[in-house]
Motif scaffolding. Structure first.
Motif, PDB file in Angstrom:
ATOM      1  N   GLU A 126      12.123   1.613  -1.181  1.00 31.94           N
ATOM      2  CA  GLU A 126      11.256   0.351  -1.122  1.00 31.94           C
ATOM      3  C   GLU A 126      10.407   0.137  -2.178  1.00 31.94           C
ATOM      4  N   ARG A 127      10.007  -1.156  -2.460  1.00 36.61           N
ATOM      5  CA  ARG A 127       8.857  -1.501  -3.306  1.00 36.61           C
ATOM      6  C   ARG A 127       7.546  -0.558  -3.171  1.00 36.61           C
ATOM      7  N   CYS A 128       7.099  -0.375  -1.954  1.00 39.26           N
ATOM      8  CA  CYS A 128       5.925   0.631  -1.778  1.00 39.26           C
ATOM      9  C   CYS A 128       6.097   1.939  -1.622  1.00 39.26           C
ATOM     10  N   SER A 129       7.415   2.289  -2.149  1.00 37.14           N
ATOM     11  CA  SER A 129       7.458   3.908  -1.646  1.00 37.14           C
ATOM     12  C   SER A 129       6.477   4.563  -2.715  1.00 37.14           C
ATOM     13  N   ARG A 130       6.385   6.208  -2.124  1.00 32.96           N
ATOM     14  CA  ARG A 130       5.675   6.907  -2.953  1.00 32.96           C
ATOM     15  C   ARG A 130       6.431   7.510  -4.128  1.00 32.96           C
ATOM     16  N   SER A 131       7.675   7.088  -4.230  1.00 32.56           N
ATOM     17  CA  SER A 131       8.720   7.645  -5.185  1.00 32.56           C
ATOM     18  C   SER A 131       8.074   7.441  -6.484  1.00 32.56           C
ATOM     19  N   ALA A 186       0.711  -1.367  -0.068  1.00 33.90           N
ATOM     20  CA  ALA A 186      -0.139  -0.018   0.037  1.00 33.90           C
ATOM     21  C   ALA A 186       0.826   1.024  -0.157  1.00 33.90           C
ATOM     22  N   ILE A 187       0.776   1.962  -1.019  1.00 32.91           N
ATOM     23  CA  ILE A 187       1.759   3.190  -1.132  1.00 32.91           C
ATOM     24  C   ILE A 187       0.998   4.189  -0.277  1.00 32.91           C
ATOM     25  N   PRO A 188       1.977   4.698   0.915  1.00 35.15           N
ATOM     26  CA  PRO A 188       1.384   5.621   1.640  1.00 35.15           C
ATOM     27  C   PRO A 188       0.874   6.865   1.106  1.00 35.15           C
ATOM     28  N   ASP A 189      -0.006   7.990   1.878  1.00 37.04           N
ATOM     29  CA  ASP A 189      -0.359   8.820   1.532  1.00 37.04           C
ATOM     30  C   ASP A 189       0.855  10.070   1.639  1.00 37.04           C
ATOM     31  N   LEU A 190       0.604  11.172   1.022  1.00 37.70           N
ATOM     32  CA  LEU A 190       1.819  12.111   1.134  1.00 37.70           C
ATOM     33  C   LEU A 190       2.192  12.404   2.657  1.00 37.70           C
ATOM     34  N   ILE A 191       1.339  12.696   3.573  1.00 35.83           N
ATOM     35  CA  ILE A 191       1.500  12.914   4.858  1.00 35.83           C
ATOM     36  C   ILE A 191       2.320  11.743   5.464  1.00 35.83           C
ATOM     37  N   LEU A 192       1.950  10.581   5.204  1.00 37.10           N
ATOM     38  CA  LEU A 192       2.589   9.583   6.060  1.00 37.10           C
ATOM     39  C   LEU A 192       4.102   9.392   5.038  1.00 37.10           C
ATOM     40  N   ALA A 247      10.080   9.214   5.399  1.00 41.67           N
ATOM     41  CA  ALA A 247      11.196   9.631   4.590  1.00 41.67           C
ATOM     42  C   ALA A 247      12.168  10.203   5.380  1.00 41.67           C
ATOM     43  N   LYS A 248      13.469   9.635   5.055  1.00 41.01           N
ATOM     44  CA  LYS A 248      14.591  10.571   5.733  1.00 41.01           C
ATOM     45  C   LYS A 248      15.096  11.507   4.675  1.00 41.01           C
ATOM     46  N   ALA A 249      14.864  11.266   3.446  1.00 35.63           N
ATOM     47  CA  ALA A 249      15.186  12.147   2.283  1.00 35.63           C
ATOM     48  C   ALA A 249      13.946  12.326   1.315  1.00 35.63           C
ATOM     49  N   ILE A 250      13.710  13.463   1.077  1.00 37.29           N
ATOM     50  CA  ILE A 250      12.860  13.735  -0.214  1.00 37.29           C
ATOM     51  C   ILE A 250      13.434  14.692  -1.113  1.00 37.29           C
ATOM     52  N   PHE A 251      13.578  14.456  -2.560  1.00 32.77           N
ATOM     53  CA  PHE A 251      14.274  15.038  -3.347  1.00 32.77           C
ATOM     54  C   PHE A 251      13.477  14.974  -4.858  1.00 32.77           C
ATOM     55  N   VAL A 252      13.844  15.821  -5.638  1.00 31.83           N
ATOM     56  CA  VAL A 252      13.712  15.434  -7.000  1.00 31.83           C
ATOM     57  C   VAL A 252      15.294  15.527  -7.837  1.00 31.83           C
ATOM     58  N   GLY A 253      15.711  14.487  -8.354  1.00 32.92           N
ATOM     59  CA  GLY A 253      16.691  14.260  -8.919  1.00 32.92           C
ATOM     60  C   GLY A 253      16.910  13.403 -10.286  1.00 32.92           C
ATOM     61  N   LYS A 254      17.918  13.533 -11.130  1.00 33.48           N
ATOM     62  CA  LYS A 254      18.158  12.885 -12.352  1.00 33.48           C
ATOM     63  C   LYS A 254      19.154  11.778 -12.155  1.00 33.48           C
ATOM     64  N   ILE A 295      11.894  11.373  -5.101  1.00 35.85           N
ATOM     65  CA  ILE A 295      12.079  10.452  -4.569  1.00 35.85           C
ATOM     66  C   ILE A 295      11.619  10.565  -2.917  1.00 35.85           C
ATOM     67  N   PHE A 296      11.007   9.291  -2.347  1.00 32.33           N
ATOM     68  CA  PHE A 296      11.107   9.558  -0.866  1.00 32.33           C
ATOM     69  C   PHE A 296      11.682   8.359  -0.424  1.00 32.33           C
ATOM     70  N   ALA A 297      12.785   8.469   0.319  1.00 31.75           N
ATOM     71  CA  ALA A 297      13.909   7.501   0.599  1.00 31.75           C
ATOM     72  C   ALA A 297      13.921   7.315   2.206  1.00 31.75           C
ATOM     73  N   SER A 298      14.180   6.027   2.639  1.00 36.52           N
ATOM     74  CA  SER A 298      14.084   5.562   4.052  1.00 36.52           C
ATOM     75  C   SER A 298      15.542   5.196   4.077  1.00 36.52           C
TER      76      SER A 298
END
Length: 144
Positions: free
Chosen positions: A120-125, A38-44, A49-56, A107-110
């Motif tokens: 992970e597989r169920c990331s919001r990334s 289950a992909i978490p909602d944005l708030i969760l 996440a330990k890092a949230i970013f946009v990258g190439k 990217i939403f990274a743990s």
């Protein structure tokens, strides 16, 4: 035992198994079967996440069942200020990463047990094109 009694016995066992599978399947197997992606909602997702970013993605390496992607960070909301970040993805027979070198992602990274960032597989990334609503909701980002 005659055939009708045997059939009744098998039917009763089958009914019990279907009704109460927790008594017939060990906890480890049951946990794997019941775990759903289950992909978490944005708030969760933001909280976890330990890092949230946009990258190439600028490079990819692979060791055993771990792919490591190096990102050139364009902007970030959470995590360390850095122009590049490496993210691990653990693959197995049931999950293969969909990241591609040269493409941009939100990217939403743990952190894993070694404090390395991973997705992970169920990331919001997701790829940037699919993340329009999340990008708006995240608000103003910081530059690395």
């Amino acid at each position: 035992m005659n055939l009708p009694k045997l059939l009744i016995f098998v039917f009763i066992l089958l009914a019990l198994f279907v009704s109460f599978p927790q008594y017939f399947i060990n906890d480890e197997v049951r946990a794997k079967e019941l775990k759903k992606c289950a992909i978490p909602d944005l708030i969760l997702a933001k909280q976890q996440a330990k890092a949230i970013f946009v990258g190439k993605i600028i490079s990819q390496t692979e060791t055993d069942n771990v792919k490591t992607f190096k990102f050139k960070v364009e902007k970030y909301w959470k995590g360390k200020k850095s122009k590049t970040i490496s993210i691990n993805v653990y693959e197995n027979t049931r999950y293969q990463t969909w990241f591609e070198v040269g493409k941009k992602y939100l990217i939403f990274a743990s952190n894993n047990e070694n404090k390395n960032l991973f997705v992970e597989r169920c990331s919001r990334s997701s790829d940037v094109e699919s993340a329009t609503n999340d990008l708006k909701s995240l608000g103003k980002a910081k530059k690395p």
